[in-house]
Design an enzyme around this catalytic site. Structure first.
Site, short mmCIF file in Angstrom:
data_model
loop_
_atom_site.label_atom_id
_atom_site.label_comp_id
_atom_site.label_asym_id
_atom_site.label_seq_id
_atom_site.Cartn_x
_atom_site.Cartn_y
_atom_site.Cartn_z
CB SER A 169 -1.03 -0.09 1.34
OG SER A 169 -1.88 0.90 1.14
CD GLU A 263 -5.34 -4.84 -3.72
OE1 GLU A 263 -5.24 -3.52 -3.38
OE2 GLU A 263 -4.80 -5.54 -3.94
CG HIS A 293 -5.70 -2.04 -0.39
ND1 HIS A 293 -4.67 -2.21 -1.13
CD2 HIS A 293 -5.26 -1.41 0.73
CE1 HIS A 293 -3.91 -1.21 -0.95
NE2 HIS A 293 -4.06 -0.54 0.25
#
Length: 324
Positions: A169, A263, A293
């Site tokens: 991320s 995602e 995610h």
């Protein structure tokens, strides 16, 4: 976005590995994870969202069969995690793990499980860093800390060709941007970089932000807007020093990118993979069917997390000069 459609967006050279279809058990596990995320994802303030993430991750087990030592990594609080053994001479292989959390959340506790799993799977020492967080510490504090930790590994005796940088991320963004900065100063580069569902475009122009908005409870356009304001302030989100999608990737080390088909940030991975490949970078892209995610953070809950983390470790190990 379905896995079949996502795969058609990639050149054949990018599809070196095709994941098996998602199993019914996997679908159930992800549905439970989605429900759990939604239970904990409460509050609009950064403080509330940071605490919610910490509270969620406190429900996950600590890593087992590893040893952990707190270290000062070039002025950055960190933990060195390695597979359990009787003694700890300096290892030859290291993974620098840069946690996610939108630049404003995440900690040593939230990411110790994935760091421990990578240490065992790659037979490597993992340096998990507790970099400074926005908004109190906006850009470039996070990149400064990532690069300081990487250079600490070099100063501690690890050779650059035995170091991989891994981040998920926001941490994937930092892993890439720190490497790009190291390239600009012509410093020794890591053997490989692995970006797990990275934020590559803080301008939030990816079509999957809308297409997958209903399937991903973790991040959306609103969250990216919060992140951008807290992290960048008035700085342009298309600055290549903050968004890798706009950077020149020529000369970048071997890059692995892993993302879920469900995602919101699917396009962040696909577009950067294409750009890096066009610049001559050795890129490997994996699209995991049905994943949301940050699924990789839950190896104790999600079968696909254990498997995908194993593949991350395998990619790192393949690029170490000293093989496990």
């Amino acid at each position: 976005m379905a896995i079949g459609l996502a795969a058609t967006l990639l050149p054949v050279s990018a599809r070196a590995w095709d994941p098996p279809p998602q199993t019914p058990a996997s679908k159930q596990q992800i549905q439970k994870l989605v429900e759990t995320w939604r239970q904990y994802r409460k509050g609009d303030s950064l403080r509330d969202r940071r605490q919610a993430f910490e509270t969620l991750m406190e429900t996950t087990p600590e890593p087992t069969r590893v040893q952990i030592r707190s270290v000062d990594a070039g002025g950055v609080d960190a933990q060195l995690i390695w597979p359990a053994r009787l003694h700890h001479p300096l290892g030859r292989r290291a993974i620098l793990y840069v946690h996610g959390g939108g630049f404003y959340s995440g900690s040593l506790r939230t990411h110790r499980a994935i760091a421990g799993s990578l240490a065992k799977a790659a037979s490597a020492d993992v340096l998990l860093i507790d970099y400074r967080l926005a908004p109190d510490n906006p850009y470039p504090a996070q990149i400064d800390d990532t690069l300081a930790a990487y250079r600490w590994l070099l100063d501690s005796g690890y050779e650059s060709d035995n170091i991989a940088i891994v981040g998920e991320s926001a941490g994937g963004n930092l892993a890439i941007e720190a490497t790009l900065r190291q390239m600009r100063v012509r410093g020794p580069l890591p053997a490989a970089v692995i970006a797990i569902s990275p934020i590559t475009d803080l301008a939030a122009t990816g079509a999957s932000l809308k297409a997958n908005a209903g399937s991903d409870p973790v991040i959306d356009a609103g969250e990216l807007d919060r992140i951008r304001k807290a992290y960048l302030g008035t700085r342009s989100p298309t600055d290549p020093m903050v968004s890798p999608l706009y950077a020149d990737m020529t000369g970048f080390p071997p890059l692995m990118m892993q993302v879920g088909s469900g995602e919101a940030l699917l396009d962040d991975t696909l577009r950067l993979a294409d750009k890096a490949r066009e610049a001559g970078v050795d890129v490997k892209t994996e699209i995991w069917p049905g994943m949301i995610h940050q699924w990789q953070l839950f190896p104790s809950w999600i079968d696909d997390a254990r498997q995908s983390n194993q593949r991350v470790a395998q990619f790192a190990a393949e690029h170490f000069a000293d093989k496990p």
